[in-house]
Scaffold this active site. Structure first.
Site, mmCIF file in Angstrom:
data_model
loop_
_atom_site.group_PDB
_atom_site.id
_atom_site.type_symbol
_atom_site.label_atom_id
_atom_site.label_comp_id
_atom_site.label_asym_id
_atom_site.label_seq_id
_atom_site.Cartn_x
_atom_site.Cartn_y
_atom_site.Cartn_z
ATOM 1 C CE1 TYR A 315 -3.276 2.946 0.304
ATOM 2 C CE2 TYR A 315 -3.574 2.211 2.730
ATOM 3 C CZ TYR A 315 -3.676 3.087 1.519
ATOM 4 O OH TYR A 315 -4.749 4.187 1.783
ATOM 5 C CB CYS A 316 0.979 4.302 0.168
ATOM 6 S SG CYS A 316 1.478 6.102 0.017
ATOM 7 C CG LEU A 317 5.324 6.049 0.652
ATOM 8 C CD1 LEU A 317 6.340 6.741 1.772
ATOM 9 C CD2 LEU A 317 5.601 6.820 -0.628
ATOM 10 C CG PHE A 343 -4.074 -1.648 -1.812
ATOM 11 C CD1 PHE A 343 -4.457 -2.593 -2.882
ATOM 12 C CD2 PHE A 343 -3.863 -2.267 -0.452
ATOM 13 C CE1 PHE A 343 -5.007 -3.768 -2.697
ATOM 14 C CE2 PHE A 343 -4.494 -3.531 -0.248
ATOM 15 C CZ PHE A 343 -5.316 -4.320 -1.366
#
Length: 582
Positions: A315-317, A343
């Site tokens: 997710y994200c980073l 994500f």
């Protein structure tokens, strides 16, 4: 980042001066907007045709506003000939002034003056001959910030909603707002969390899915969740969250927890919970997060669930980090991953969205000056940047509601999680911003893991990508770019919502929709706008679509594995210790 002791006296003097400057500006560069202003103003002055065009636009808008003001006044004062006249149509509509109170004189005239002025400046700070795109974007952004300060919606004596509330309550709204402002200022000064967060806590009503911490090192805890079905899919899942956030956004609360949903779908789920770093972790870099984070987690999972490939979710980073790990594993012939799900995670940073406004050499220099002094980047600095990117939704409307209308914003679980902030180690954050955001090394095949470059073109395992329609952190078209960077099968889902609310999207939550389509290996590339036009929207959450995609690839149903292993015994109940760190 160079060791302070190895630097010369003059370099240390510069470090001290830059750190002091960064404290005074909250690590925002004053040079970057100054350069943008000089670039814009100089080139605009050398464009007489554009100047004439803007002058003509100003005259047209002034005339339209004057006509509107006169017609509004005539209709309001019921001057002769105005009795049967319909209310004048506003020159420009704006959602910020949609309430009926804003359509009454004189507030309608005030808000139209502001909207027209804002529209003129949007044209003036648009593309100008000879001006760098980054400077154009900076001029447009900072102009909007300055104009918003004087918006009639943000001033108590020009906001009709505030004035009506004050008349109804005898000014009590201002008293409540002052009390709330003093409370918030005191909390900000002392570093205390925002009001209302005391109603939420990880392990009490957040991060409630049962599980055990089965591994802990200096950078992360690995949680294995207790199975909730008699049988589970043979192949386990590893969730890698961003270290910019606490992991439990994916285990938010019962009924809105993605981890709970996956466990109930018959998956063996592991999740990383990152340590909240302090000054002692200042030298931890991206390589440490890869080795102490993902590599260690996979080693432990292979001990708990032997001889089974792992479905990795980022997710994200955390998704960007996972993409780095997956490309390095593919390069080295390591086949322990069964699939990759990302994500709202970028792998190509050539068009990173509005966050690029804060990514240039001048701005990074300010951030690094502050981080050299503290050893980390504070979450409040990142939150401040996000607030400015969405200043109306995240800043001004909240200030009006809390301090002028006197209605304290009630926190929900997602807002409480957002206030549970984390820090980022200095070296890691500098590496991340410079190598990925500024130089785009991963997408261009220059990023090195273990001393050797990795390439996204080496990924051949199935991929599931999620983008969110209103994402200001990882714009969905940027997430989509992986389609032309790797030859794998990719299923892309575009969901309503933003960076957080679009991902925390449980089934049954109304007013949601998504689009999803699969690109087979070797299929001709489809541009994002063409993909959007060709892919119909479906009502509901994207979670079931992803669950079906996972189940088709997760192996047969088997007896659930035990919690932990001989080499990784349970260390305590989820959510663990690191998530509690402030």
């Amino acid at each position: 980042m160079t060791d302070t002791l190895a630097r010369s006296p003059t370099e240390r003097l510069d470090d001290l001066f830059h750190a002091t400057l960064a404290r005074g500006t909250r690590s925002l560069s004053l040079i970057a907007p100054g350069l943008a202003l000089a670039d814009w103003a100089t080139h605009l002055a050398l464009s007489p045709g554009r100047c004439a065009e803007l002058g003509t636009l100003a005259q047209q808008q002034a005339r339209a506003w004057a006509d509107y003001a006169l017609q509004s006044a005539a209709a309001t004062l019921q001057l002769p000939g105005s009795e049967t006249a319909s209310p004048p149509e506003a020159p420009l509509a704006d959602r910020r002034f949609a309430a009926p109170d804003w359509q009454r004189w004189p507030f309608n005239v005030m808000q139209q003056a502001f909207v027209l002025q804002e529209a003129w400046w949007a044209q003036a700070t648009g593309p100008v001959w000879g001006v760098e795109k980054h400077h154009t974007d900076l001029m447009s952004f900072w102009t909007r910030q300055w104009l918003d300060v004087g918006s009639p919606a943000n001033l108590p004596w020009t906001n009709p909603l505030v004035l009506r509330r004050a008349a109804e309550q005898g000014g009590q709204n201002f008293l409540r707002g002052l009390q709330d402002w003093l409370d918030d200022a005191q909390r900000l000064q002392s570093g205390a969390p925002p009001a209302g967060t005391e109603a939420f806590a990880a392990g009490r009503n957040l991060a409630m899915t049962p599980g055990q911490v089965v591994w802990r090192n200096e950078l992360m805890e690995l949680i294995q969740y207790t199975p909730q079905t008699e049988q589970v899919h043979a192949e386990p899942l590893l969730i890698v969250p961003a270290w910019i956030m606490k992991y439990y956004i994916l285990d938010l609360a019962p009924g809105s927890s993605l981890i709970e949903y996956l466990v109930r779908q018959g998956h063996t789920v592991f999740a990383i919970s990152w340590k909240n770093p302090g000054a002692e972790q200042r030298e931890l870099g991206m390589e440490d997060y890869l080795q102490l984070g993902i590599a260690e987690a996979l080693r432990v999972i292979n001990a708990v669930v032997p001889r089974q490939p792992v479905h990795a979710v980022g997710y994200c980073l955390g998704g960007t980090l996972l993409a780095l790990a997956a490309t390095a594993m593919a390069r080295d012939g390591d086949a322990r991953l069964a699939s990759l799900t990302l994500f709202a995670a970028q792998t190509d940073f050539s068009e990173p969205g509005e966050l690029s406004l804060f990514i240039d050499e001048s701005q990074l220099g300010m951030l690094e000056a502050q981080m050299k002094e503290t050893g980390y980047l504070r979450a409040e600095q990142m939150a401040g940047a996000f607030q400015m990117l969405r200043s109306y939704d995240l800043l001004w409307s909240r200030l009006v509601q809390d301090y002028l209308l006197g209605d304290r914003t009630r926190l929900n679980a997602l807002m409480a999680w957002n206030a549970d902030s984390t820090r980022m180690p200095a070296r890691m954050h500098s590496d991340y911003l410079r190598q990925l955001f500024l130089r785009n090394d991963l997408a261009e095949g220059r990023y090195e893991v273990g001393g050797h470059a990795v390439a996204l073109s080496s990924l051949h395992l199935p991929l599931y990508l999620v983008g969110t329609e209103t994402d200001h952190v990882a714009p969905w078209r940027s997430v989509y770019k992986l389609h032309h960077l790797c030859p794998a099968e990719i299923r892309f889902a575009l969901t309503s919502g933003g960076h957080n609310a679009g991902v925390v999207n449980p089934p049954g939550d109304g007013h949601r929709h998504y689009r999803a389509a699969t690109a087979a290996p070797g299929q001709p590339y489809v541009a994002p706008n063409d993909w959007l036009a060709a892919t119909p929207a479906q009502e509901g959450s994207w979670w079931p679509d992803w669950a079906a995609w996972l189940q088709a690839r997760s192996g047969p149903l088997v007896k659930p594995p035990r919690l932990g292993a001989k080499t990784a015994p349970p260390l305590g109940d989820a959510p663990g210790l690191y998530v509690m760190e402030r």
